[in-house]
Scaffold this active site. Structure first.
Site, PDB file in Angstrom:
ATOM      1  N   ASN A   1      -4.595  -6.410   5.760  1.00  7.19           N
ATOM      2  CA  ASN A   1      -5.450  -6.062   4.989  1.00  7.19           C
ATOM      3  C   ASN A   1      -5.346  -4.773   5.619  1.00  7.19           C
ATOM      4  OD1 ASN A   1      -8.635  -4.146   6.288  1.00  7.19           O
ATOM      5  ND2 ASN A   1      -8.643  -6.192   4.608  1.00  7.19           N
TER       6      ASN A   1
ATOM      7  N   ILE B   1      -8.341  -7.811   0.833  1.00  8.26           N
ATOM      8  CA  ILE B   1      -8.922  -7.299   0.513  1.00  8.26           C
ATOM      9  C   ILE B   1     -10.381  -7.040   0.708  1.00  8.26           C
ATOM     10  CG2 ILE B   1      -9.381  -5.985  -1.393  1.00  8.26           C
ATOM     11  CD1 ILE B   1      -7.084  -6.289  -3.160  1.00  8.26           C
ATOM     12  N   ASP B   2     -10.732  -6.202   1.296  1.00 12.05           N
ATOM     13  CA  ASP B   2     -12.699  -6.406   1.788  1.00 12.05           C
ATOM     14  C   ASP B   2     -12.762  -5.634   1.201  1.00 12.05           C
ATOM     15  OD1 ASP B   2     -11.727  -8.173   4.134  1.00 12.05           O
ATOM     16  OD2 ASP B   2     -11.847  -6.901   5.038  1.00 12.05           O
ATOM     17  N   ALA B   3     -14.165  -5.936  -0.353  1.00 14.32           N
ATOM     18  CA  ALA B   3     -15.054  -5.261  -0.349  1.00 14.32           C
ATOM     19  C   ALA B   3     -16.441  -5.333  -0.537  1.00 14.32           C
ATOM     20  CB  ALA B   3     -14.396  -5.741  -2.395  1.00 14.32           C
TER      21      ALA B   3
ATOM     22  N   VAL C   1     -12.911  -1.682   1.935  1.00  6.14           N
ATOM     23  CA  VAL C   1     -13.251  -1.526   3.316  1.00  6.14           C
ATOM     24  C   VAL C   1     -12.168  -1.805   4.440  1.00  6.14           C
ATOM     25  CG1 VAL C   1     -15.053  -0.763   5.108  1.00  6.14           C
ATOM     26  CG2 VAL C   1     -15.892  -1.585   2.781  1.00  6.14           C
TER      27      VAL C   1
END
Length: 256
Positions: free
Chosen positions: A104, A130-132, A142
């Site tokens: 990440n 992928i943190d959105a 993020v």
């Protein structure tokens, strides 16, 4: 062509405890992750993702003792993310039985690690996480376990990850995390349409209908979730569960 859609429970680890978050906050203690994995073994699930949020937040390396215990009990393919900062750690995770490593923060902060991991293990074993979340009306990425917003959209980061050689995108909606009110279909579609590699959607699953929605209308190649696999009923009693093959076939997620 991709195979049939995969359904992937996600186990969140925080300081060796199994927990569940809401919007990446408010962790709730659920029990022992090894025991949870043993129960999932009997459910016949496709794959399991293990994500250690304390390793990410505290800058710790993966808890190899715990991860070895979990891998020794698992009958299903495992992926792991959290605290991976070196190629030696990647090598060790693969050696103890994890089929995929999930990266990440390093997608942004250590591109060389991503490239080296792909060279070592192959694209199929490296997943870009992928943190959105929506910031001022726009999707932003993020990193650092949801604590650091960066000036990249999920589409931009997904394309970049594909260029680095990863074989899969794990797309998580922070806004939907733990809400059990459905996936962010628009977000998923944007990323799916931007890349040629499989996209696993996470964040918002509350039931089989949500899994079907993100696969049929979001065009995700896999549907991951946390809450729907560890909670039961309106009061969210802790119960490790998963839809059966028959239920998924009846819902039209699996073909007859």
């Amino acid at each position: 062509m991709f195979n049939r859609p995969r359904i992937i429970p996600v186990l969140l680890i925080d300081d060796r405890d199994l927990i569940k978050t809401i919007n990446f906050k408010k962790p709730t203690y659920l029990g022992d992750p090894v025991n949870a994995l043993k129960i999932f073994n009997r459910k016949g699930i496709d794959e399991m993702a293990v994500l250690d949020i304390s390793a990410s937040k505290k800058g710790l390396e993966p808890d190899f003792e715990l991860l070895t215990d979990m891998a020794s009990e698992a009958f299903m393919p495992l992926s792991y993310g959290g605290g991976i900062k070196t190629l030696d750690q990647v090598r060790k995770l693969l050696a103890i039985g994890y089929e995929k490593v999930v990266l990440n923060t390093s997608l942004v902060e250590d591109e060389q690690l991503v490239k080296d991991a792909v060279a070592l293990a192959g694209s199929q074993s490296v997943v870009a996480s992928i943190d959105a979340k929506v910031v001022n009306g726009q999707y932003k990425c993020v990193i650092c376990d949801g604590t650091k917003v960066i000036d990249m959209s999920p589409v931009e980061l997904a394309k970049h990850a594909e260029e680095l050689g990863v074989g899969e995108i794990f797309l998580n909606s922070i806004d939907r995390d733990g809400m059990m009110e459905g996936y962010d279909i628009d977000l998923v579609n944007q990323v799916v349409n931007a890349v040629d590699i499989p996209v696993t959607a996470c964040g918002g699953a509350g039931g089989i209908s949500d899994l079907k929605d993100v696969i049929e209308n979001g065009h995700a190649h896999a549907a991951a979730g946390g809450s729907m696999f560890v909670y039961y009923g309106r009061l969210k009693a802790v119960l490790i569960t998963a839809p059966t093959e028959e239920e998924l076939t009846e819902a039209g997620i699996y073909s007859e």
